[in-house]
Design an enzyme around this catalytic site. Structure first.
Site, PDB file in Angstrom:
ATOM      1  N   ASP A 373       0.867  -1.160   0.000  1.00 28.58           N
ATOM      2  CA  ASP A 373       0.000   0.000   0.000  1.00 28.58           C
ATOM      3  C   ASP A 373       0.915   1.225   0.000  1.00 28.58           C
ATOM      4  O   ASP A 373       2.099   1.124   0.322  1.00 28.58           O
ATOM      5  CB  ASP A 373      -0.858  -0.068   1.267  1.00 28.58           C
ATOM      6  CG  ASP A 373      -1.617   1.201   1.503  1.00 28.58           C
ATOM      7  OD1 ASP A 373      -2.358   1.597   0.595  1.00 28.58           O
ATOM      8  OD2 ASP A 373      -1.487   1.777   2.588  1.00 28.58           O
ATOM      9  N   ASP A 567      -1.598  -0.739   6.006  1.00 32.59           N
ATOM     10  CA  ASP A 567      -1.645  -0.023   7.280  1.00 32.59           C
ATOM     11  C   ASP A 567      -2.680  -0.585   8.252  1.00 32.59           C
ATOM     12  O   ASP A 567      -2.919  -0.030   9.297  1.00 32.59           O
ATOM     13  CB  ASP A 567      -1.839   1.477   7.071  1.00 32.59           C
ATOM     14  CG  ASP A 567      -3.167   1.784   6.401  1.00 32.59           C
ATOM     15  OD1 ASP A 567      -4.088   0.962   6.477  1.00 32.59           O
ATOM     16  OD2 ASP A 567      -3.273   2.857   5.800  1.00 32.59           O
ATOM     17  N   ASP A 571      -6.621  -0.886   4.881  1.00 33.83           N
ATOM     18  CA  ASP A 571      -6.345  -2.043   4.036  1.00 33.83           C
ATOM     19  C   ASP A 571      -6.706  -3.369   4.687  1.00 33.83           C
ATOM     20  O   ASP A 571      -6.360  -4.421   4.167  1.00 33.83           O
ATOM     21  CB  ASP A 571      -4.849  -2.074   3.675  1.00 33.83           C
ATOM     22  CG  ASP A 571      -4.417  -0.771   3.035  1.00 33.83           C
ATOM     23  OD1 ASP A 571      -5.125  -0.319   2.135  1.00 33.83           O
ATOM     24  OD2 ASP A 571      -3.391  -0.229   3.450  1.00 33.83           O
TER      25      ASP A 571
END
Ligand code: ADP
Ligand code: MG
Length: 680
Positions: A373, A567, A571
């Site tokens: 991410d 995180d 996510d």
């Protein structure tokens, strides 16, 4: 034992937790009861200890017991040497001159606890790890090899100690951790400081922490100043400064200075409490390797019996048959995997890596795709608003004020950036009347009667509003579109900084042989592309949270083993879908700790390659354990069946695999250095 409990009608699930000496059992209360389960456990030759009691393994307490043990060991050792001497032909049959009732008495006195357990189990038609040895011993007695039978009993007892010692060492990894938990706290009650057990501290109470003391709760500093050593939680040895307003964690230590802390979480609810619980339960998440080994050890006893039977049929040699039964070590297959896993998980927890089970170490070892991410994971997650553009009737300040009002209740890092920019300019904000966060897109709120939307390009419905931001995007900035009543009102540009340790960490992952590393972001192409290029990785931009899940699935369908680093908050679904979901900076965030398979307790990318290195080392140790056990048993069985291995030696050798596995696995307890992969 697991098999014995599982065979109780009504029991649906059993998991043995070697590291904490616990078993979790799921059962249908309509069909069975704890007392039935207890009976099954005892039938398998084990005992359930009262949960209140602090469990310690077979303590040799009391002077008389020590003396008895001492003589037992000396006698056994001397006898062993005499018998081996006879076997080598060094001296004539000394042992034959001793009358058999003497031997029988020693067997019964010395072997009583073990023999009673075997008989009890046999009456419930169960075979324990000592049953084979007992049969071997009886065979030896039957043919008049009394001395050999005594030696088998002696080593049966030795083996018992080795087993409990081994299990105790496995527990050490977890115990070391639990011992760091604070015991007492100094709380302020009715204006006075009183020391109470940690369990009695209530949320909201004020706790006093003196220099050098353990902070007993998760809380907020309301007074004082101290440097806090957070190594217990994050594994980071550099202490941090904590003053009023700072968050502090239970089990961390105030090094210099004292603190007044308002308790926000106590006991099992604290981050440290969660870590301990998850580490203890990590054994339930077993990997494929362990499941195979468990299944194999189930077939093991019948196979050995069959070999013993064949040995007798072909050789008519009762001593060789007895040696076959005695030499095998049935429990070492079952120990080979969990000992290594527990050691690594325990050591990992102390370095800020919370690994939720051996399953994930196994998957990490096979992983070939890593998905990342961006916001908060690759970047620091503290973006700054750098440019403000206003179109139409509103001024730049008005655009910012509207955006900041709309973002009031968003937890996204970009929202924080917008709010702090507005704060810098002392803008007056409005309380939004309605608020809606749209994950991966932005926010929608009603401010001062206007419908305000702030977010990525996809939040803007009409297309002519996509204008003039290209030069900002070309600089790699994230553009937030501010829309007022369906009309574009302005742009905010924000930029975030890459975490400094990322390039080196990614390079190391590539060195470890990870084929593809890919950035998945909800941000736009222009931000993602240069970032990915500078890191030498692939990317996909403009993804919604569900698109990220789809990408993970897409790889899994192509039989890749996928690791996702994110995180933990935005996510979480993608992390859960991945074979291994790694959450960054999980300390203090319950959501992240719950969502991830591996939680990194501090925001530090060097932990990621370290995690992979730990996984590889662990699986290496597991492999060696299994190979060692297999070779040992194979060699032992062949020598014994062919009559080359005397019964006494077979008995002496039988606790060797346990010790070997222990020694090999405890190498994993010492994982240190910046990257655990250094010695590979
Ligand atoms: P990433 O995948 O990089 O972590 P997110 O999925 O969290 O990013 O967000 C993707 C995009 O959605 C952001 O780049 C931003 O344009 C927009 N966005 C999401 N939440 C917000 C918000 N609260 N305020 C403004 N924009 C947002
Ligand atoms: Mg994100």
């Amino acid at each position: 034992m697991e098999r014995a409990v599982r065979s109780v009608p009504g029991v649906t699930e059993v998991t043995l937790l070697l590291s904490v000496r616990k078993a979790t059992v799921a059962y249908d209360p309509a069909r069975t009861s704890p007392s039935e389960i207890r009976k099954a456990v005892e039938g398998a030759g084990y005992a359930i200890e009262a949960p209140e009691r602090e469990v310690s393994p077979a303590p040799l307490s009391g002077f008389s017991r020590k003396v008895l043990t001492f003589f037992g060991v000396v006698f056994g050792a001397v006898l062993f040497m005499v018998v081996i001497g006879e076997w080598l032909g060094l001296f004539k049959s000394l042992t034959r001159r001793v009358p058999w009732p003497f031997w029988l008495a020693i067997i019964i006195i010395g072997g009583w606890p073990v023999l009673a357990e075997v008989v009890k189990a046999a009456m419930r038609r169960r075979v324990t790890s000592h049953t084979l040895m007992t049969v071997g011993m009886v065979a030896a007695m039957a043919v008049g090899e009394w001395a050999a039978a005594v030696i088998v009993v002696f080593f049966m007892r030795v083996g018992e100690y080795v087993e409990s010692f081994t299990a105790e060492q496995a527990r050490r990894a977890v115990k070391d951790l639990t011992e760091m938990a604070p015991q007492t706290a100094r709380v302020v009650r009715d204006g006075e400081e009183v020391e109470v057990p940690v369990a009695e501290v209530k949320v909201g109470e004020t706790v006093i922490v003196r220099p050098g003391e353990n902070i007993p709760v998760d809380g907020e500093v309301i007074g004082g100043q101290a440097t806090v050593d957070q190594a217990t939680i994050t594994g980071e040895s550099m202490p941090v400064e904590a003053g009023p307003g700072a968050r502090v964690f239970a089990a961390t230590i105030a090094r210099l200075g004292s603190l007044r802390v308002r308790a926000l979480k106590v006991g099992a609810d604290t981050t440290f409490g969660k870590v301990i619980k998850l580490v203890e339960q990590a054994e339930t998440n077993r990997g494929e390797v362990q499941r195979l080994a468990d299944r194999f050890s189930g077939y093991y006893l019948p196979v050995v019996m069959a070999i013993a039977f064949l040995t007798y049929v072909f050789s008519r040699n009762p001593l060789a048959t007895a040696a076959v039964l005695v030499v095998v070590c049935s429990c070492s297959f079952a120990l080979a995997t969990p000992l290594a896993m527990i050691a690594s998980i325990g050591a990992g927890a102390r370095r800020g890596l919370l690994i939720k089970g051996g399953k994930y170490l196994e998957a990490l070892n096979r992983a070939d795709v890593i998905l990342l991410d961006k916001t908060g994971t690759l970047t620091l997650g503290r973006p700054q608003v750098t440019d403000i553009l206003a179109f139409g009737a509103l001024t730049e300040q008005e655009v910012l004020a509207l955006a900041a009002s709309a973002e009031r209740y968003s937890e996204h890092p970009l929202a924080e950036a917008v709010r702090s920019k507005a704060g810098e300019q002392n803008l007056i904000l409005h309380e939004p009347e309605q608020f809606e966060a749209i994950p991966g897109l932005g926010v929608r709120a009603r401010v001062n009667g206007h419908l305000i939307e702030v977010g990525s390009r996809r939040i803007v419905a009409d297309s002519d509003s996509v204008l003039s931001s290209n030069d900002l995007e070309a600089q790699g900035k994230t553009i937030l579109y501010v829309v007022c009543d369906g009309k574009i009102a302005g742009h905010l540009a924000a930029s975030d900084t890459l975490r400094p340790e990322v390039p080196a960490a990614l390079a190391e992952l590539k060195n470890l042989g990870i084929q593809s590393i890919e950035l998945l972001t909800g941000d736009n192409e222009q931000v993602a592309s240069p970032l990915a290029k500078s890191l030498g990785i692939e990317y996909r931009a403009n993804l919604l949270p569900e698109d990220k899940i789809a990408v993970v699935k897409e790889y899994q369908e192509k039989r890749h083993v996928v690791v996702m680093v994110g995180d933990g908050v935005n996510d979480a679904p993608a992390l859960a879908q991945a074979d291994v979901g790694i959450a960054m900076g999980a300390a203090g965030s319950d959501v992240s700790i719950e969502a991830a398979h591996v939680a990194l307790m501090r925001e530090d990318w060097t932990l990621v390659p370290e995690l992979f290195a730990i996984a590889r080392r662990t699986m290496g140790v597991v492999r060696l354990n299994l190979i060692f056990t297999a070779c040992y048993n194979l060699a032992g069985l062949s020598f014994a069946a062919s009559g080359l291995l005397p019964l006494t030696l077979a008995a002496a050798l039988q606790s060797l695999p346990d010790l070997g596995i222990l020694a090999n696995s405890s190498r994993l307890l010492r994982i240190h250095g910046k990257s655990g992969g250094a010695d590979r």
